[in-house]
Design a protein around this motif. Sequence first.
Motif, short mmCIF file in Angstrom:
data_model
loop_
_atom_site.label_atom_id
_atom_site.label_comp_id
_atom_site.label_asym_id
_atom_site.label_seq_id
_atom_site.Cartn_x
_atom_site.Cartn_y
_atom_site.Cartn_z
N VAL A 45 0.95 -1.24 -0.04
CA VAL A 45 -0.11 -0.03 -0.14
C VAL A 45 1.00 1.06 -0.05
O VAL A 45 1.78 1.34 0.91
N LEU A 46 0.94 2.15 -1.15
CA LEU A 46 1.59 3.47 -1.27
C LEU A 46 1.02 4.60 -0.93
O LEU A 46 0.18 4.84 -1.53
N ASP A 47 1.19 5.09 0.29
CA ASP A 47 0.67 6.54 0.77
C ASP A 47 1.24 7.31 -0.28
O ASP A 47 2.36 7.38 -0.62
N PRO A 48 0.14 8.49 -0.66
CA PRO A 48 0.73 9.53 -1.66
C PRO A 48 1.80 10.21 -1.20
O PRO A 48 2.90 10.65 -2.08
N GLU A 49 1.90 10.62 0.10
CA GLU A 49 2.92 11.46 0.87
C GLU A 49 4.22 10.66 0.81
O GLU A 49 5.45 11.17 0.23
N GLU A 50 4.07 9.28 0.92
CA GLU A 50 5.18 8.47 0.90
C GLU A 50 5.69 8.39 -0.73
O GLU A 50 6.96 8.26 -0.77
N ALA A 51 4.97 8.26 -1.69
CA ALA A 51 5.38 8.16 -2.89
C ALA A 51 5.94 9.59 -3.48
O ALA A 51 7.07 9.28 -4.07
N ALA A 52 5.54 10.65 -2.77
CA ALA A 52 6.02 11.90 -3.35
C ALA A 52 7.47 11.95 -2.70
O ALA A 52 8.48 12.52 -3.19
N ARG A 53 7.74 11.71 -1.44
CA ARG A 53 9.15 11.49 -0.77
C ARG A 53 10.07 10.66 -1.49
O ARG A 53 11.17 10.98 -1.58
N ILE A 54 9.56 9.41 -2.00
CA ILE A 54 10.45 8.58 -2.73
C ILE A 54 10.82 9.08 -4.15
O ILE A 54 12.11 9.15 -4.54
N ARG A 55 9.81 10.13 -4.56
CA ARG A 55 10.22 10.72 -5.83
C ARG A 55 11.27 11.80 -5.77
O ARG A 55 12.12 11.85 -6.41
N ARG A 56 10.96 12.40 -4.82
CA ARG A 56 11.87 13.52 -4.36
C ARG A 56 13.49 12.95 -4.11
O ARG A 56 14.54 13.60 -4.37
N LYS A 57 13.35 11.83 -3.47
CA LYS A 57 14.79 11.08 -3.14
C LYS A 57 15.42 10.64 -4.43
O LYS A 57 16.79 10.88 -4.50
N ILE A 58 14.77 10.26 -5.31
CA ILE A 58 15.12 9.71 -6.56
C ILE A 58 15.54 10.85 -7.43
O ILE A 58 16.70 10.78 -8.18
N ASP A 59 14.90 12.06 -7.55
CA ASP A 59 15.21 13.22 -8.20
C ASP A 59 16.56 13.54 -7.63
O ASP A 59 17.57 13.94 -8.45
N TRP A 60 16.69 13.81 -6.47
CA TRP A 60 18.03 14.46 -5.65
C TRP A 60 19.32 13.46 -6.01
O TRP A 60 20.40 13.81 -6.22
N HIS A 61 19.11 12.06 -6.07
CA HIS A 61 20.06 11.31 -6.69
C HIS A 61 20.19 11.06 -8.11
O HIS A 61 21.45 11.00 -8.29
N LEU A 62 19.28 11.20 -8.93
CA LEU A 62 19.45 10.80 -10.23
C LEU A 62 19.74 12.10 -11.14
O LEU A 62 20.56 12.27 -11.87
N MET A 63 18.80 13.11 -11.11
CA MET A 63 18.89 14.30 -11.74
C MET A 63 20.18 14.97 -11.86
O MET A 63 20.56 15.51 -12.93
N PRO A 64 20.71 15.30 -10.72
CA PRO A 64 22.09 15.78 -10.91
C PRO A 64 23.17 15.40 -11.78
O PRO A 64 23.77 15.70 -12.68
N LEU A 65 23.37 13.99 -11.55
CA LEU A 65 24.28 12.98 -12.43
C LEU A 65 23.85 13.15 -13.68
O LEU A 65 24.78 13.23 -14.89
N MET A 66 22.56 12.85 -14.06
CA MET A 66 21.98 12.59 -15.54
C MET A 66 22.03 14.07 -16.40
O MET A 66 22.88 14.02 -17.16
N CYS A 67 21.92 15.10 -15.36
CA CYS A 67 22.08 16.52 -16.09
C CYS A 67 23.39 16.78 -16.12
O CYS A 67 23.88 17.42 -17.45
N VAL A 68 24.38 16.53 -15.31
CA VAL A 68 25.87 16.86 -15.53
C VAL A 68 26.15 16.14 -16.93
O VAL A 68 27.02 16.62 -17.57
#
Length: 521
Positions: A45-68
């Motif tokens: 069961v995935l809570d919407p707030e928990e899903a948003a938290r996971i997405r933010r964590k993924i963003d902060w780890h993936l996006m900087p490296l992918m963008c650079v």
Amino acid sequence: MSDSKADDSSVTDSLKPESGPIVHPVLDSRDVDVAAHLIAGKEVVLDPEEAARIRRKIDWHLMPLMCVLYMMQFADKTTLGQSAVLGLFDGAHINQNQFNWLNTIFYLFFLAFEYPQNLALQYLPVGKWMSVNIFVWSVALMSHAACHNFGGLFAARAFLGICEGAITPGFMIVTSMFYTRQEQSQRVGYWFLMNGFAIVMLGLIAFGTLHISGGPLEPWQWLMIIFGIITFIVSVLFWFFFPDSPATARFLTPEERVLAVERIKVNQAGLENKHWKKEHLIECLKDPKTWLFFFISAISNVTNSLSNQRQIIVKGFGFTVEQTTLFGCVDGAVEILVILCTVTSATYWKNGRAYSATLAYAVAILGSILVNALPNEKFGLLFSYWISVTSIAPFVVVLAWVGAVTAGHTKRISTNAIVMIGYAVGNSVGSQYWKAKYQPRDHIPWAILSACWFSTAVLIMVLRFYLASQNSLRNNEPHDAKYDNVYVNEKSENGNTEALKVDKEFLDLTDIQNRDFRYVL
């Protein structure tokens, strides 16, 4: 292609019980998606707030490296165009025709190695394979500085082309594994708009190299070395910090990996499967949308040569080398703006991907017509050229669209390869119509740009019509229960093997096999 019975034959066979009165079919573990091993038999069961938290964590780890990395790969391959006004022609003893061929050579080798690169991305860890290619890429780029003839540059550009074949397809796979279809257009836009930052950085560093006096190296050689060193550092960072999939991402806890997989369940496309499936490739080759994407990619990228010719074009308007170099920074700012606006529109405009891309092409066509029609007034021509830069944005939407409408890992890998082969074909052809005899106004090349952009816009609308018709067809079909109760053998903690139920979304089904799949528009 609406009838999936023939294409499902091998999958149907694998679902048949081997012997005995098995109520539900049991698949071999290698036939299902890797995500199935994480969540098989679990009620998550995935809570919407928990899903948003996971997405933010993924963003902060993936996006900087992918963008650079995407910033560096674009800057690296366009150093050739920047070098055209930094002494490359005299220093490497080449002419305009050879310069054009150096760009074509890059994409010919990209083309030749594109499918092998995509196969490697299927069999090998995605992040690690990209890291190896980035490392080789950095060495090849620095090698440019040692080249003093066409033959040496030929070899260096060939290696760049081979290595780039892993980057954009790898990013497309990673984006589709970590993000929902709703999120993918923006994320692809984020790493693709780094092309604009690359142009700004390239312009500033190139301007700096013009002021390096003395020593054995010319400005264009310094440019190659500086960018090669930065890319080498990026390759090391990628090796240690970039994940291969949500199922193995070290920055996520075991519990978060399960939630990350559950979060992208809505895609109905799974994560990945390292087992290559022939039936997926056959379906890919038979699927009309594969070839629509191919021709969209090929024709749109006939015009991508604009990025390598831009310095020569702007200088031809009547600007000095210093002015041309600095105006390149504005090119980058314009590119950032138009990509950001287009992907944002494609994300929030309901079913508006095709409309957003077509609108961007309409603006680009206006710019190209103005460049061809205006008198020789350099600032008017420069402004019109900047308007035409909008043409870069639709391809970003298309890249995200490919992953959002293609399911089944082997099929997705194969489709990505075909799309990028189209990219290479277009770019290979694109360099050849920029002839010295057309300079400085380049009326013929600009007319070709207008025609290609118009043709691509038409194909994008045809693609949208096709996908919408497929959705309508599926909406009128009865529910297909074939994959509703499928199990996979998994080892339990006590070492015993037990059959656990797997959700349809993680059976590694293609978008045609899974009749519940709906194409985003």
